[in-house]
Design a protein around this motif. Structure first.
Motif: not given
Length: 466
Positions: A254-275
């Protein structure tokens, strides 16, 4: 690393990799279609899914009904329209590969009607239905009527036994699998029972073994169990593969697919996941569903924690133990509190938390005037997105569409915040669901230097063990 062999899911052999469904425009047809195209199982959310005009432009969700009941009918109609739209997108992207599932929150408002409408409107495009957050007895009947497999989400053998005994034994041929969702590690709403300690996680292996034993003892078909929650590297789960105690198994991410190019979440959300760091995910019970859920402990959740911390027992008249008068609110009305709580109330008021709002438990929480207005506005704007909501006291089955209990200001409008974060709002100030392993984004070399893979690259990586 053992070979990761295909598993029979929803009528076809596919990779044992399943995209976990995440509600309100986070698991979309785009991501689901990409998982299916990679030979895996894609899952789009049937919870308030997005839909579009004839030019492909997103149609914002706006409610015009003057009553909660009217807005609820709008929500159901839009839910069906969105689910059909996402199913068609997923089908087109999949190219006929893999399998496509729809995820439904059983306790969402109008769940049965939305599921019926989606399966009818996207006939033949949805191969399976995953369903949890409640006891989805009727999902078997509804899915089978549309020739779709059904996949209940459970967190214990006991829950599956109840579902089987009451309903599923009547339609075993369409039971495609069972999703075991680890109640301590999965993101979003979790099935943690009242007899389980939220602070004492249990090893999933014996729980899944117990689930398989229960399934076999009941005569259920030898179908896959989807292990959901806490799965990152498949090499860490190698002893589950080709294991006769576990039986056929697939792994839900469930969580890993959030950080893909096809994931629709915002860039800010994706950057937050990396931190994220270990411990940044909070298992909490603020959700208006009444379920435990897991999300990033950001300022949104911290404010809810602080709000509940500003809480005392009170009475309108002096009583034993509640004998000290204190004035609250714009009108300065007296309430009576315990002697040791009077100083707390005066301190909160001095800090600007001047408004006391009662809770269903005979307590009062203290908030600012602005927060009080926002809480009341959100409660007034309720559209019945849940079958029963503690925050607004809506109930689609209750007399007058009410639970009969006061609305609970310690919770929040889940529809509002999830719509906001899914459509670009600052993730620090919204509910940011995530599994407890989300901190591993920052440790996994696959994501070094902010690399964001395609779904195809992610599936390839997972099948290699990483």
């Amino acid at each position: 690393m053992k070979p990761v062999n295909p598993v029979f899911i929803s009528g076809r052999e596919v990779h044992p990799v399943v995209e976990g469904g995440k509600g309100i425009a986070v698991s979309t047809g785009t991501s689901a279609g990409a998982f299916a195209a990679a030979g895996a199982v894609g899952t789009f959310s049937g919870v308030n899914a997005d839909f579009y005009d004839e030019n492909g432009k997103l149609i914002p969700v706006v409610y015009s009904g003057k009553t909660r009941a009217e807005r609820h009918e709008e929500l159901v109609a839009m839910g069906i329209r969105g689910a059909v739209a996402q199913a068609r997108i997923a089908h087109d992207i999949s190219g006929g590969q893999g399998r496509l599932h729809m995820n439904v929150l059983w306790e969402m408002g109008g769940a049965e009607r939305i599921l019926e409408g989606a399966l009818a409107g996207a006939s033949g495009l949805i191969h399976g239905v995953t369903c949890g957050a409640g006891m989805p007895y009727r999902v078997a009947e509804i899915a089978a009527a549309h020739k779709a497999w059904y996949y209940p989400i459970v967190s214990s053998a006991r829950a599956f036994r109840a579902l089987w005994k009451r309903s599923y034994h009547k339609i075993p041929e369409w039971l495609g699998g069972v999703v075991y969702e680890d109640p301590w590690l999965a993101g979003g709403h979790n099935g943690l029972s009242n007899v389980e300690d939220p602070l004492q996680p249990q090893d999933p292996y014996p729980r899944v073994r117990e689930l398989r034993d229960m399934m076999r003892s009941l005569g259920a078909p030898e179908i896959p169990v989807f292990m959901a929650g806490g799965v990152w590297f498949l090499r860490e789960w190698a002893d589950w593969l080709d294991n006769p105690e576990i039986g056929p198994v697939a792994f839900q991410f469930g969580t890993r697919p959030l950080l893909t190019r096809e994931s629709p979440i915002s860039d800010a959300w994706k950057r937050r996941l990396l931190t994220l760091k270990q411990g940044d995910i909070l298992l909490h019970r603020f959700s208006p569903t009444g379920f435990y859920s897991s999300a990033v402990r950001n300022p949104f959740l911290q404010e809810l924690e602080a709000r509940s911390g500003r809480q005392i027992s009170y009475a309108r008249e002096a009583a034993d133990g509640l004998s000290e008068a204190v004035q609250v609110g714009a009108r300065g009305r007296d309430i009576y509190v315990a002697p040791q709580d009077r100083a707390k109330v005066l301190e909160w008021v001095a800090q600007g938390f001047t408004q006391g709002i009662r809770t269903p438990d005979g307590t009062m929480v203290f908030v600012t005037e602005a927060d009080a207005r926002q809480i009341m506005t959100d409660q007034k704007n309720c559209m019945g997105c849940l079958s029963a909501c503690s925050f607004s006291n809506w109930s689609q089955h209750g007399d007058g569409y009410s639970t009969g209990r006061p609305a609970d200001p310690r919770s929040f409008c889940i529809q509002k915040t999830l719509q906001s974060i899914a459509h670009g709002a600052d993730p620090e100030h919204e509910l940011m669901f995530a599994g407890h392993n989300a901190y591993r984004f920052g440790e996994d070399p696959f994501y070094q230097d902010g690399f964001i893979p395609t779904v195809s690259q992610l599936v390839e990586r997972i099948l290699a063990g990483d």
